[in-house]
Design an enzyme around this catalytic site. Structure first.
Site, PDB file in Angstrom:
ATOM      1  N   ASP A 277       0.838  -1.198   0.000  1.00  0.00           N
ATOM      2  CA  ASP A 277       0.000   0.000   0.000  1.00  0.00           C
ATOM      3  C   ASP A 277       0.873   1.249   0.000  1.00  0.00           C
ATOM      4  OD1 ASP A 277      -1.943   1.911   0.203  1.00  0.00           O
ATOM      5  OD2 ASP A 277      -2.517   1.443   2.275  1.00  0.00           O
ATOM      6  N   LYS A 284       1.460   7.964   0.262  1.00  0.00           N
ATOM      7  CA  LYS A 284       1.867   8.061   1.664  1.00  0.00           C
ATOM      8  C   LYS A 284       3.243   8.720   1.732  1.00  0.00           C
ATOM      9  CE  LYS A 284      -0.368   3.815   3.377  1.00  0.00           C
ATOM     10  NZ  LYS A 284      -1.339   4.389   4.323  1.00  0.00           N
ATOM     11  N   ASP A 295       0.044  -4.990   4.519  1.00  0.00           N
ATOM     12  CA  ASP A 295      -1.356  -4.623   4.258  1.00  0.00           C
ATOM     13  C   ASP A 295      -2.173  -5.775   3.654  1.00  0.00           C
ATOM     14  OD1 ASP A 295      -3.109  -2.571   4.795  1.00  0.00           O
ATOM     15  OD2 ASP A 295      -2.909  -1.629   2.818  1.00  0.00           O
ATOM     16  N   ASP A 354      -5.763   6.358  -0.895  1.00  0.00           N
ATOM     17  CA  ASP A 354      -5.162   5.606   0.206  1.00  0.00           C
ATOM     18  C   ASP A 354      -6.230   4.892   1.051  1.00  0.00           C
ATOM     19  OD1 ASP A 354      -3.143   4.579   1.715  1.00  0.00           O
ATOM     20  OD2 ASP A 354      -2.730   6.423   2.836  1.00  0.00           O
ATOM     21  N   GLU A 356      -8.027   2.464   0.199  1.00  0.00           N
ATOM     22  CA  GLU A 356      -8.216   1.454  -0.844  1.00  0.00           C
ATOM     23  C   GLU A 356      -8.754   0.136  -0.307  1.00  0.00           C
ATOM     24  OE1 GLU A 356      -5.491   1.874   0.766  1.00  0.00           O
ATOM     25  OE2 GLU A 356      -4.979  -0.205   1.231  1.00  0.00           O
ATOM     26  N   ARG A 358     -11.122  -0.621   1.793  1.00  0.00           N
ATOM     27  CA  ARG A 358     -12.586  -0.731   1.781  1.00  0.00           C
ATOM     28  C   ARG A 358     -13.118  -0.978   0.376  1.00  0.00           C
ATOM     29  NH1 ARG A 358     -13.070   5.031   4.586  1.00  0.00           N
ATOM     30  NH2 ARG A 358     -11.084   4.263   5.358  1.00  0.00           N
TER      31      ARG A 358
HETATM   32  N1  BES Z   1      -3.343   0.250   5.108  1.00  0.00           N
HETATM   33  C1  BES Z   1      -3.742   1.504   5.627  1.00  0.00           C
HETATM   34  C2  BES Z   1      -4.040   1.463   7.132  1.00  0.00           C
HETATM   35  C3  BES Z   1      -2.874   1.140   8.026  1.00  0.00           C
HETATM   36  C4  BES Z   1      -2.156   2.154   8.617  1.00  0.00           C
HETATM   37  C5  BES Z   1      -2.554  -0.169   8.321  1.00  0.00           C
HETATM   38  C6  BES Z   1      -1.114   1.863   9.459  1.00  0.00           C
HETATM   39  C7  BES Z   1      -1.493  -0.474   9.163  1.00  0.00           C
HETATM   40  C8  BES Z   1      -0.789   0.546   9.730  1.00  0.00           C
HETATM   41  C9  BES Z   1      -5.007   1.984   4.902  1.00  0.00           C
HETATM   42  O1  BES Z   1      -5.125   1.592   3.582  1.00  0.00           O
HETATM   43  C10 BES Z   1      -5.005   3.481   4.898  1.00  0.00           C
HETATM   44  O2  BES Z   1      -4.138   4.031   4.292  1.00  0.00           O
HETATM   45  N2  BES Z   1      -5.985   4.073   5.582  1.00  0.00           N
HETATM   46  C11 BES Z   1      -6.105   5.483   5.651  1.00  0.00           C
HETATM   47  C12 BES Z   1      -7.554   5.828   5.382  1.00  0.00           C
HETATM   48  C13 BES Z   1      -7.797   7.307   5.197  1.00  0.00           C
HETATM   49  C14 BES Z   1      -7.144   7.794   3.930  1.00  0.00           C
HETATM   50  C15 BES Z   1      -9.296   7.549   5.151  1.00  0.00           C
HETATM   51  C16 BES Z   1      -5.682   5.918   7.047  1.00  0.00           C
HETATM   52  O3  BES Z   1      -5.943   5.209   8.010  1.00  0.00           O
HETATM   53  O4  BES Z   1      -5.035   6.953   7.146  1.00  0.00           O
HETATM   54 ZN    ZN Z   2      -4.200  -0.140   3.079  1.00  0.00          ZN
HETATM   55 MN    MN Z   3      -4.147   2.866   2.227  1.00  0.00          MN
END
Ligand code: BES
Ligand code: ZN
Ligand code: MN
Length: 510
Positions: A277, A284, A295, A354, A356, A358
């Protein structure tokens, strides 16, 4: 893989590198735990005072090594802390035994053989010790120059403890045999999930993960169907395709079907399998992408749980869905502002690429719903917000059914995997209203983990019981190892899913 046997041998006569005993924290100093009577006797009953002299307290996580008593074939005794001595009429908790066994196994990495003489009251305790020891005896050194895949004798890569004998068990007793067999199957599959999580993303893309699943399916009598990018396009899987379209490595949707002729119930497990990811166009920043090979930990957990259910021959049908894609930025990637037509027919405005997980899960959950399973459980490293809420060792449980959420929480407690129930407040839904599409893939920042859960809920088939496990915190251990948990991929949720399947098979869930 570490070998494990039940043994009736006497501690003194066993040829091993070490004998493991338990030491607990008593009111007046360390206390030798049951199971180690013969060892203590060989020290003239002075093991507790010797340990105290060496600074041992019996606290959890503590390891004290001392020379074995004369006449012992093993050279070393390893005393592992069990925490506080249990109250009268109580026993050491199963997870305390698991953790202590795991700590001891880690302390013995690089050794050939160890005998464990920890306090086991019954077959359940023995199973827990076996599970903890096998989970603690894990190392991922396939990429070290002298790692286990390539040879031995590296300073960096010692390799796991190779052989474990559990003393004091009853090798001929059916219940003990079954407990150990269960522990071996679950731990081996869980360790395989850890390997997948730890494998770098340049070696584990969606296609490679699907190939691993296909091979395992053949080995264990599980039917495996893989939808490649062509089949996904034909089927209208806009969520999975929209996430994977920016990558050179195309996405996959894998269906694993384990069926039992005696099954009365059907569970569907759905795993988020983002093999890397990067965030996509909503890239990111450095500092947030180094561990994003993890991920796909949800998909790894689902995969391991289905294989474990098959190996245990559980009397329940279990379908596993692995939603696999790599989230990358490129000229072909989905842009913030794009609208995706999902498998369910709903449209989604992608405000942040990001978010993604869901999107791939929504397609897989909608597809899984077509089989009308008795329940769907999805497992995902979904939000940083859940990590903020619950820390790095506890996963959140959301559901459209209070009793089912409680049942999963119970299963996780029995498994020794910390979790906590979280709500899905209706008012957070309107934050995802989109002027263009049916829903946006982002909503309010506050309660971000619950917002993600509410998004998924929209894709669950009518009338189907569903729960969502957000494992973003505990999936990957960035700190030091503890108990039976190594650094890196942990395999969290595997044992909760297996426990849930067992309870479902036993008719505990209605
Ligand atoms: N894979 C990440 C969530 C994550 C963060 C997993 C840290 C493990 C450790 C996910 O895809 C993500 O990026 N989520 C975003 C969502 C936001 C953009 C609404 C997040 O949590 O910042
Ligand atoms: Zn993710
Ligand atoms: Mn993400």
């Amino acid at each position: 893989m570490t070998a494990l046997t039940l043994s009736t041998a006497a501690a003194s006569g066993l040829r091993a590198d070490a004998i493991v005993v338990g030491v607990a924290k008593g009111a007046k100093g360390p206390v030798v735990a049951p199971g180690a009577e013969a060892v203590d006797k060989a020290y003239d009953g002075k093991l507790a005072s010797v340990l105290e002299t060496l600074g041992a307290t019996g606290g959890e996580g503590e390891v004290t090594k001392l020379p074995a008593p004369s006449g012992f074939k093993a050279p070393v005794v390893v005393a592992v802390g069990l925490g506080t001595v249990p109250e009268k009429d109580e026993t050491y908790g199963t997870d305390a035994l698991r953790r202590a066994a795991g700590t001891a196994a880690r302390a013995l990495s690089g050794s050939k053989k160890a005998a464990f003489a920890l306090p086991a009251e019954d077959a359940g305790d023995t199973g827990a010790i076996a599970e903890g020891a096998l989970l603690g005896a894990y190392s991922f050194d396939a990429y070290k120059e002298n790692g286990s895949a390539k040879g031995k004798n590296s300073k960096d890569a010692k390799g796991p403890l190779a052989e474990i004998a559990l003393l004091g068990g009853k090798p001929r007793d059916k219940a003990y045999k079954a407990a150990v067999e269960r522990a071996v199957a679950v731990a081996e599959e869980l360790n395989r999930a850890r390997d997948l999580i730890n494998t770098p993303p340049n070696d584990l893309n969606p296609e490679a993960f699907a190939a691993v699943a296909s091979a395992a399916g053949k080995e264990h009598g599980i039917k495996v169907q893989v939808l490649d990018e062509k089949a996904l396009t034909k089927g209208g899987y806009g969520g999975i395709l929209g996430v994977g379209v920016g990558s050179e490595a195309p996405p996959r949707l894998v269906k694993l079907s384990y069926t039992s002729s005696k099954a009365k119930k059907h569970l569907a497990f759905v795993g988020k399998g983002i093999t890397y990811d990067s965030g996509g166009i909503s890239l990111k920043p450095a500092g947030h992408n180094e561990t994003m090979k993890c991920d796909m930990a949800g998909a790894a957990a689902v995969f391991a749980a289905v294989v474990a259910a098959a190996r245990l021959g559980l009397e329940v049908n279990v379908t596993g869905w692995l939603a696999l894609a790599e989230n990358m930025p490129s000229g072909s990637a989905t842009r913030p502002g794009d609208v995706l037509r999902m498998y369910s027919g709903k449209t989604v405005e992608v405000l942040n690429t990001d978010a993604e997980g869901r999107l791939v899960l929504a397609d897989a959950i909608a597809k899984a719903s077509e089989d009308k399973p008795d329940a769907i459980v999805d497992v995902a490293t979904l939000t940083g917000a859940m990590m903020m809420a619950l820390g790095s060792r506890t996963f959140g449980i959301m559901a459209n059914d209070d009793a089912f959420r409680a049942a999963i929480h119970d299963a996780s407690e029995e498994a020794g995997e910390p979790s906590w129930p979280m709500p899905l407040p209706d008012h957070l839904r309107k934050g995802m209203d989109s002027p263009t599409a049916d829903i946006a893939n982002m909503g309010e920042r506050m309660g971000g983990g619950l917002v993600a859960g509410l998004f998924l809920k929209e894709f669950v088939g009518e009338g189907i019981t569903w729960a969502h496990l957000d494992i973003a915190g505990p999936a990957f251990n960035e700190g030091g190892p503890f108990g039976y948990t190594p650094k890196g991929g942990t395999g969290t949720a595997v044992r909760t899913l297996v426990r849930l399947a067992e309870r479902t098979a036993a008719g505990d869930l209605g």
